[in-house]
Design a protein around this motif. Sequence first.
Motif, mmCIF file in Angstrom:
data_model
loop_
_atom_site.group_PDB
_atom_site.id
_atom_site.type_symbol
_atom_site.label_atom_id
_atom_site.label_comp_id
_atom_site.label_asym_id
_atom_site.label_seq_id
_atom_site.Cartn_x
_atom_site.Cartn_y
_atom_site.Cartn_z
ATOM 1 N N GLN A 57 -1.691 -4.686 10.778
ATOM 2 C CA GLN A 57 -0.170 -4.975 10.833
ATOM 3 C C GLN A 57 0.302 -3.819 10.143
ATOM 4 O OE1 GLN A 57 0.569 -9.064 8.441
ATOM 5 N NE2 GLN A 57 2.033 -8.709 8.246
ATOM 6 N N CYS A 58 0.962 -3.621 8.875
ATOM 7 C CA CYS A 58 2.019 -2.472 8.558
ATOM 8 C C CYS A 58 1.838 -1.060 8.957
ATOM 9 C CB CYS A 58 2.018 -2.584 7.096
ATOM 10 S SG CYS A 58 0.661 -1.761 6.102
ATOM 11 N N GLY A 59 0.610 -0.806 9.123
ATOM 12 C CA GLY A 59 -0.641 0.293 9.552
ATOM 13 C C GLY A 59 -0.960 1.362 8.324
ATOM 14 N N LEU B 202 0.937 -1.249 0.469
ATOM 15 C CA LEU B 202 -0.103 -0.119 0.212
ATOM 16 C C LEU B 202 0.732 1.788 -0.648
ATOM 17 C CD1 LEU B 202 -2.420 -0.142 -0.147
ATOM 18 C CD2 LEU B 202 -2.973 0.325 1.959
ATOM 19 N N CYS C 202 -6.424 -3.117 2.137
ATOM 20 C CA CYS C 202 -5.161 -4.017 3.180
ATOM 21 C C CYS C 202 -4.469 -5.010 2.853
ATOM 22 C CB CYS C 202 -6.279 -4.431 4.362
ATOM 23 S SG CYS C 202 -4.512 -4.757 5.252
ATOM 24 N N ARG C 203 -2.806 -5.129 2.030
ATOM 25 C CA ARG C 203 -2.162 -5.868 2.059
ATOM 26 C C ARG C 203 -1.921 -6.727 2.619
ATOM 27 N NH1 ARG C 203 -2.448 -7.677 -3.177
ATOM 28 N NH2 ARG C 203 -0.483 -7.840 -3.181
ATOM 29 N N CYS C 204 -1.815 -5.932 3.760
ATOM 30 C CA CYS C 204 -0.407 -6.891 4.612
ATOM 31 C C CYS C 204 -2.041 -8.379 6.201
ATOM 32 C CB CYS C 204 -0.053 -6.443 5.660
ATOM 33 S SG CYS C 204 0.631 -5.026 4.724
ATOM 34 N N THR C 205 -2.636 -6.968 6.314
ATOM 35 C CA THR C 205 -3.405 -8.184 8.002
ATOM 36 C C THR C 205 -4.255 -8.330 6.959
ATOM 37 O OG1 THR C 205 -3.482 -5.778 9.045
ATOM 38 C CG2 THR C 205 -4.945 -7.565 9.179
ATOM 39 N N CYS D 34 -2.586 1.351 5.942
ATOM 40 C CA CYS D 34 -4.207 1.204 5.709
ATOM 41 C C CYS D 34 -5.172 1.768 6.983
ATOM 42 C CB CYS D 34 -4.580 -0.274 5.416
ATOM 43 S SG CYS D 34 -4.775 -1.782 6.242
#
Lengths: 462, 172
Positions: free
Chosen positions: B95-97, A199, B131-134, B99
């Motif tokens: 997770q990465c924050g 993102l 969201c690409r992580c969570t 989004c």
Amino acid sequence: MKAIGARLPRYEGAGHVTGQTLFVDDIRLPQGNLWAKALRSPHHSARITSFDASKAASLPGVHAIITHADVPRNVFGHLAFLGVPADEPLLAVDEVRYLGQPIAAVAADSEEAAQAAVDAIEVEYEEREPLFDMRKAFDPDAPKAHHWGNWLPYFGGELENAGPDRRRIRKGDLEWAFEKADTIVKGVYRPAAIEHAPLETQVALAVPEPSGRMVVYSCTQAMHFSAGHVAAHLGVPLNGVKLVSSAVGGGFGGKVDSSSDTIAAVLALKTERPVKWRWTREEEFLCSGTRAAWHIEVADAVTKDGWILGRKTLTLHDAGAYLRHSSYATTKHTFHCAGAYTIPNVSFLAFAVFTNRVPSTAMRGFGVTSTSFLAEMQVNRIAKVLDLDPYEVRLKNANRIGDTMPNTVVLKDPSTVPVVQAIAEHAGIELAPEYKAMTWEPRTGAVLPEWLVEQQAKGGQD
Amino acid sequence: MKITVNGAEHELASPPLTSLLNALRDELNVTGPKVGCQGGNCGTCTVLVDGEPRRSCLLPLAMVDGAEVTTIEGLGTPKRMHPMQAAFHFYYGSQCGFCAPGMITASVALLERNPNPTRKQIQNALGGHICRCTGYVKIIDAVEAVARGESFDGAELTRSRGGEATPKGASA
Ligand code: FES
Ligand code: FES
């Protein structure tokens, strides 16, 4: 040990949910920063016949336009520190090999001014026929994708005394396996390239210090690696750069290429001003490295009761236009072509093939996800052809303690057996008692036919 | 151009066609809303404009003159989290924050409109948020938890190591 089984708050979680985590793009310097934009190749393959940035340079707000001539050390390789020769220019010299390859970069007062300057650079190209299909790379009349040839000409060693042009792993006696087999089960697998699409797009903020040291606020996933990379392109020792790691807004492997750090640093060097380079979403999709595409052909020699006696593979790995980490990915792939199974006789062969696609890079498992796919698909296929239970085929051939992998590693705690048993349990599959009772301890005659005992114990070679 | 951001009034110097996102980030240094695509496709720039979730990358300043804008920073702080922030934290919804700023503001707006959404309605409300992580399960779990009235002890949530944070006052 307090952490095991406990529910711990995420270390950075409070910052994430309150908007207080600082990503690279959120860093604000008191002196502000210039903005970078890159001129990227509009062609998959072309010669650059003329380049004129004089109009662009005279536009308002433009501080610098850099080309390959401004990069202290333009050509560098991602695995140069392992002795792998360098092949990739930071900025293209007289040809472009993939769509989106950077040719020049601009630093200006705003993103808009930088983009306007990029648009005003006059370039002429002579387009060439691109190579997209790895399988065509070996044809004598195939377009030439790389100055080393269409596939990596050496694995290991220096380029001058080029080693083999393929990664090869052999173990046991493959001929024996195919003679002894009741059936040959074949498969062709073609996992496609995947864009990580984090993102947060690639972004870097390079700040030149008065001492001469270059500070880079980086979204890299590989700090020391990127530091080495920036230092190399700047032509300075490692202590000439300082990388400051920030939060990473998703990476999944796509942020090990230091894609934005290096060019931002060269622009900062030239302008003596902080420079930020933030890729657009479109650039992220079109120009950042992807997971490689693969072409994998497999033939397994199997007995009618489901023992895999031998496996032969041929793999083509799509490196894209430059090598980056592809020799590593290809090697790792080749080591693991047996999957989580012990196959006594193997011959694995792989090529890292150059094409005119964006260079491929790390992504979650880096070369190995493709082997898991081929290994698991093959087990399913074998079970189907022989009308056996796929769980039992898995457990029969599972790695056991003391088994030797094709790359000569002796396994100390392979988890195939307990994992397959757990999957069966969760899926509500009732295993036959001997499979339910199976452990990861070395095979005994109970399950392993006598004539296979010696086979399974063989070591690797090559 | 005048806007109120997280309670503070600002007279803006950016030209009227500047996106609200760029004005917030570059003129006011409010960096909670993120730049994900600048095309209305990812949702991470979402802020509340007079209580409505809006993609700030698509909103020219001229259209928000006089508006009340709330960003992720305006909802709460690490020690005084908004229940939605606390729930995202507790349920590992970020997770990465990257989004989270958009996910959380949009979720807050959803519960304002509809305090008891179904899972499907939550999915729909967050439909344009990538969201690409969570992944989305934990995010939706967090929104449901707030709708259920679960609340969390802020002090426990911000502690970085050891101990277990327990949801309090869960009224399942
Ligand atoms: S940045 Fe606004 S929707 Fe992606
Ligand atoms: S947590 Fe990384 S994009 Fe959602």
